[in-house]
Every structure is written in C-alpha cells, then in structure tokens.
Design an enzyme around this catalytic site. Structure first.
Site, PDB file in Angstrom:
ATOM      1  N   ASP A 131       0.822  -1.216   0.000  1.00  7.82           N
ATOM      2  CA  ASP A 131       0.000   0.000   0.000  1.00  7.82           C
ATOM      3  C   ASP A 131       0.857   1.267   0.000  1.00  7.82           C
ATOM      4  O   ASP A 131       0.375   2.347   0.356  1.00  7.82           O
ATOM      5  CB  ASP A 131      -0.908   0.020   1.236  1.00  7.82           C
ATOM      6  CG  ASP A 131      -2.205  -0.741   0.999  1.00  7.82           C
ATOM      7  OD1 ASP A 131      -2.411  -1.221  -0.130  1.00  7.82           O
ATOM      8  OD2 ASP A 131      -3.015  -0.849   1.939  1.00  7.82           O
ATOM      9  N   ASP A 141       4.086  -9.305   9.403  1.00  7.49           N
ATOM     10  CA  ASP A 141       4.284  -7.881   9.161  1.00  7.49           C
ATOM     11  C   ASP A 141       5.619  -7.667   8.478  1.00  7.49           C
ATOM     12  O   ASP A 141       6.478  -8.562   8.437  1.00  7.49           O
ATOM     13  CB  ASP A 141       4.233  -7.110  10.482  1.00  7.49           C
ATOM     14  CG  ASP A 141       2.805  -6.916  10.977  1.00  7.49           C
ATOM     15  OD1 ASP A 141       1.878  -7.166  10.188  1.00  7.49           O
ATOM     16  OD2 ASP A 141       2.626  -6.527  12.137  1.00  7.49           O
ATOM     17  N   ASP A 193       8.286  -6.221   9.229  1.00  6.33           N
ATOM     18  CA  ASP A 193       9.517  -6.311  10.021  1.00  6.33           C
ATOM     19  C   ASP A 193       9.729  -7.689  10.631  1.00  6.33           C
ATOM     20  O   ASP A 193      10.649  -7.876  11.427  1.00  6.33           O
ATOM     21  CB  ASP A 193       9.508  -5.266  11.130  1.00  6.33           C
ATOM     22  CG  ASP A 193       8.358  -5.464  12.106  1.00  6.33           C
ATOM     23  OD1 ASP A 193       7.252  -5.776  11.637  1.00  6.33           O
ATOM     24  OD2 ASP A 193       8.565  -5.307  13.318  1.00  6.33           O
ATOM     25  N   ASP A 204      -6.690  -7.664  13.790  1.00 13.84           N
ATOM     26  CA  ASP A 204      -6.301  -8.994  14.252  1.00 13.84           C
ATOM     27  C   ASP A 204      -7.164  -9.444  15.427  1.00 13.84           C
ATOM     28  O   ASP A 204      -7.676 -10.560  15.458  1.00 13.84           O
ATOM     29  CB  ASP A 204      -4.819  -9.004  14.622  1.00 13.84           C
ATOM     30  CG  ASP A 204      -4.431  -7.831  15.504  1.00 13.84           C
ATOM     31  OD1 ASP A 204      -5.322  -7.039  15.892  1.00 13.84           O
ATOM     32  OD2 ASP A 204      -3.237  -7.678  15.800  1.00 13.84           O
TER      33      ASP A 204
END
Length: 600
Positions: A167, A226, A228, A354
């Site tokens: 995005d 994610d 990271d 989540d």
C-alpha cells in the site's frame, strides 16, 4: 462447561475474596474514613483571604475529597483484581514450564512427508497449499528482510504462494518492493505483487483484497507476517502440521523475539514487558481459562459436541476437545482459511483487525494454539514517538472493539454465560479500559493530588503493596531483566497517560479513534555495531515539534506536587516517587530514550 473452567473461575474469585477480606480484617480498608476539616462558621467575604481559604477547605472536604475518595476505592477494587490475576497467571505459567506441557503433548503433531519441505526428496502432494501474506506501507528499511525470509521458507515451491500487499504511497519505495518481488520470481518463487489505488481499510483492507483473489481461494492455510518479521526457514514445517492433524484449530501463533532489544533503554523496557506477556500471559492462557493479553485476541476456546455439530468441526482421532485460548498478535501466525471465512473475513471497522477477527472466530467455536518454542524475529519501536503511536493504536483499537462487540458477545449462541462474563469483563473491560484507567488515574493523578488534599485516604496496601506485587510477579519470570524493573515502572507510568487517552478515544469514538499510523522501523541498521538512536532528532521543525509539550506539562505538575509534599509533609511523603516520575516525564518530553551506554 469443563470442570477445569469452573475450578479456574472459583479459584480466581476465592483469591480476590481472600485479598479483600484480609484488607478489611487488618483495618486497611475503611470506606468511612474522611478527615473532618474544622470550621468556625464564618462566611467568605470578597477581600478576606482567610474567608476564601475557609470556603475552599469546606468545598474540598465536602465535595472534592469525597469524589476523589470514590475514585480511590474504585481503583483499589480494580487493583486487587489485577494483582490476583497476575499472581494466578504467574503460578500457572511456572507450573506449565515445570511439567513441560508443550502444545505437541496436548495436540496431535506429526511431521509431513519428506520432513524438510524439499520437493525432490518427498511427496509434495502431502503438502497443502499455503499462502504467505506480507502487508506493507512505505517499508523501505525492512521490505527486503521480510520478503527474503518468506521466499526462503522450506516448502514445495508449487505449494507455496508469497503475496506482497503493498500500500506504499512513496513511488520510490513502491518501485523497490516491486523490483524485489520480480527478483525472487526470476528465481522460481511463486510471488505475487498486489497494490491498491486507495488505502481504504488500511491493513485489514489490504488483507481482505488479498484473500479475494482467485489463487488465494485455492490455499488451505494463510501465514501472516508484518514487514519487520522474519520467520525461520522451518516455520511452516513446525506450524502447519498442527492445523492438518487438528481440524478444529483455526490459528497457530508463534512467539516474537527482537533484533533491536538493546538499541536503547526504551527497547529494553519494551522487551521486559513483552517477555512477561509471552512467558506468563500467553503460557498461562494456553493452559487455563483466562483473558489477559494486549493487541491480540486472547480468548477462551472450547468446542463441545453442540458446536461440533453446528460448525461441522470434528476433532482428529485420539484428540479430545479441550479448552484453549486464542492468541493472535496480528502477525507471525498461520490461519486456516476456512476459519477466516467462517468468522466473516477481515473487517476494517477498527484499527485492531487482528483482535477483531480472532474474537469473531472465538464466537464461532474455533480453537487456537500458542507455540512458544517457534520464534519469529521482529523489531521493537526504537523511538519514543514510534512507541507512543504503536501503543495508542493498540489501546484505542481494543477499547473501540469493546464498544462494538459487546452486543455480539452477549448474543453469541454457542457461549455460556460464564464465558460471556469473562470475555466482556476481564478481556475487554479490565484489560482494554480499566487497567489503563487505574495506571494513570491512581498513580499519576490521585496520588500527586492527595498531597494537597489531606482528606483523601490512600490505603498503603493499594499504593505500595499492590504495585510491588505486580513488579515482583513481572520480575519472577524475567530474572535477567531484574535491573530494568525501576526503569520499566517509571516509563510505564508515562505510557499510561497515552494508553488512558487512547482508551477513552476508542471507547467514546472521538475523532482520532480510526486513525492508522505505521510504526517506524530501522531494518538492517539495528544490527550495525554501535547503532544508536539520536538523543534529539536534528530537524528544521519548530521547537514545539521537537519536544512533547504534554509530557513536559505533566512533569511540571508532578514537580509541583512533589515540592508541595516536601515542604508540607502532612500525613504522607510521596515526594521522592513524584520527583522521579516527573523526571522521567521530562526526559521523554525531550525524546530522550537512553542511548548512552550507562543506560544499557
């Protein structure tokens, strides 16, 4: 309802009742305690200072002090609940560790054919289709790490799809990510690069679009990381068998470990808290009926015969239906695609998508596994601004979800009244609203103000013994972080201000409640030798942008209360603690995160 569930609930109530009874017996609790203020009956006059002072004393004793006293006792009740739950969870987690009660002993787990995911050495038909989703937004520092780790997972290439949901609004970053995907595709990896024209729904919107694509519908399981997060190559080989052999399992959640936990004092403090969360809250919730977590669903899961019939979920042979808790922290987990669809898919109604999905899956009767031995590298926020934004999002989203899902929980048809009570009261109310309120209102507002309002009665067990017990419980499972406890206490005191504000914003749906801010990351920089985050970022922004005025203002308030208490001792002497807490507010107000070596 299971006997273990009833026993756990009764033990919890028994401990709470025992704590309150002990306080009453020893005389520590006295709801009628209010120090009367003497008055000679005179009325204030315009120019008479003593009359105005007498009027203030009268208002203080008859209105201000009683109102604050009610707040004190409300905080005391909640404090007792928190410390009992903490001690209970710590005892259970220690017991689980001592007996070695791992998921492999409670659930069926067998290695897949071939064992190492090499299509040349095993039957690839035994491997289900798995899709790895990596949502990202302007992640220039870490995109290579997460994409590379996902593409190097040991799994037959024709049974694995890596989906990068980008995005990014920065065209340079976007080009870099796309180029990286093309590079891995040239090596034979089935990697898909997906973009959107708008960021509607933020992360939830991106994940929803990724699940709607034709090739995604062919996948039985979906791993989520994610930008990271960097899983080990055997991640899928260790997690997916749980889902294959136990058809009522919706999610396998792994533990996070951190590559930058020694960058500065702030990251060390965060690691202390996260270690406690995984070692105590997650482990305890994996074995007993409990609701205690943060930014992720941590819910009771029990599937009885009625649920199995309604949802067509049949336990694997030899595996008895058992109570489990849901642990989804938004990343480093593998979902069953059927469970995602059964729960209604990803929704963008909150910024904690989540937790939202996991709660809805819990209401549908799905079960969850926390595998603490499976670890995924990740990154902690290394600047104060990034940490505040992350904590604001977590606290705000959880409180807002409480507002949105209360009726859904009450209306759930496959959940007992006891489970509904625990979910609404403990998981949502206490953990998403009350804990932030107590931490901020009691320790940062009421105690400082009490030095100037002597009518307020603060029981010593509530302001000294309870926080001490919580600190001891936290340190017990983190002995290597014992020296960090003082720093943790005072930094958490500052963060309670932001979490309380965030909880109120989410609960009341104030204008900021649905704002999404991506946490800043450092990527490869965190492994460089002598890496430090600047004490104060050199920037051309105005001075009010370089410092945090809210923290500075609160530091002034605490310094004032401490000085008043030092000069006019009264009944209490809190000035040492107030000076220290004010000093920490002041340092964080200047964005100091403890980068000097003496702090590490």
């Amino acid at each position: 309802m299971e006997a273990a569930e009833v026993a756990g609930a009764l033990l919890f109530l028994l401990l709470a009742a025992a704590a309150v009874a002990a306080a009453v017996t020893t005389g520590a609790v006295d709801f009628t305690y209010l120090v009367p203020v003497a008055s000679d009956g005179r009325h204030p006059s315009g120019g008479d200072w003593s009359s105005w002072r007498e009027a203030w004393l009268r208002v203080r004793s008859r209105a201000v002090a009683p109102a604050l006293q009610v707040a004190v006792w409300a905080c005391m009740v909640m404090s007792v609940m928190l410390v009992v739950e903490a001690i209970y969870s710590c005892a259970v987690s220690l017991g689980v560790k001592l007996i070695g009660w791992k998921p492999e002993r409670r659930f069926k787990w067998e290695p897949l054919a071939g064992g190492d995911g090499d299509e040349e050495r095993g039957d690839t038909a035994a491997y289900p289709m798995v899709m790895v989703q990596i949502p990202m937004y302007n992640e220039r520092e870490v995109y290579k790490l997460s994409i590379g780790a996902a593409c190097e997972l040991r799994w037959p290439k024709e049974r694995l799809i890596v989906q990068v949901l980008d995005d990014s609004t920065d065209p340079i970053t976007k080009n870099l990510v796309e180029t990286e995907c093309e590079s891995w595709a040239s090596k034979g990896v089935n990697i898909k690069y997906v973009t959107r024209t708008c960021r509607q729904g933020f992360k939830a919107g991106a994940l929803k679009k990724g699940m709607e694509l034709d090739y995604a519908k062919q996948c039985e399981y979906v791993a989520l990381f994610d930008a990271d997060h960097q899983p080990e190559p055997d991640f899928l080989l260790r997690t997916v068998p749980f889902l294959i052999h136990n058809q009522n399992i919706a999610l396998v959640q792994a533990r996070w470990v951190f590559v930058n936990d020694r960058v500065n004092l702030l990251t060390r403090v965060q690691r202390t808290f996260m270690d406690y969360h995984f070692k105590v809250e997650q482990e305890a919730g994996s074995a007993i009926f409990s609701f205690c977590s943060f930014n992720g669903a941590y819910l009771d899961k029990y599937i009885d015969s009625t649920d199995n019939q309604d949802h067509k979920i049949t336990p694997s042979p030899g595996i008895q239906p058992s109570k489990r808790c849901a642990f989804f922290l938004g990343t480093a987990g593998v979902w069953r695609a059927e469970a995602i669809n059964d729960a209604g898919g990803w929704k963008d109604r909150t910024i904690v998508e989540d937790m939202d999905l996991a709660v809805r899956a819990a209401l549908k009767g799905w079960k969850f596994i926390y595998a603490g031995d499976i670890r995924v590298n990740s990154e902690l926020p290394s600047t104060y601004e990034a940490y505040c934004r992350q904590q604001f999002r977590w606290a705000c989203g959880g409180a807002n979800l409480f507002r949105k899902m209360t009726w859904e929980v009450l209306d759930a048809k496959h959940m007992s009244a006891v489970k509904k009570f625990y979910m609404i009261y403990s998981f949502f109310l206490v953990r998403r609203v009350v804990v932030h309120t107590v931490a901020f209102v009691l320790y940062n507002v009421i105690i400082p103000v009490s030095v100037m309002i002597p009518e307020i009665f603060l029981p010593v067990w509530g302001v000294a013994y309870v926080p001490t017990a919580l600190a001891i419980v936290t340190a017990m499972r983190n002995p290597e972080n014992l020296h960090m406890m003082p720093f943790w206490i005072f930094i958490e005191g500052v963060m309670s201000m932001h979490r309380f504000r965030a909880a109120m914003v989410g609960l009341l749906e104030l204008p900021e409640f649905n704002q999404w801010t991506v946490t800043e990351k450092s990527g490869n920089n965190v492994v460089e030798e002598n890496c430090e985050v600047p004490l104060l970022q050199k920037t051309k922004k105005r001075s009010r942008k370089r410092i945090n005025l809210l923290e500075i203002g609160f530091a002034v308030f605490l310094f004032s209360c401490a000085s008043y208490n030092l000069v006019f001792h009264g009944k209490t002497s809190y000035y040492i603690n107030l000076y220290l807490q004010g000093f920490v507010f002041f340092l964080l107000g200047l964005n100091y995160t403890g980068t000097c070596r003496c702090c590490l």
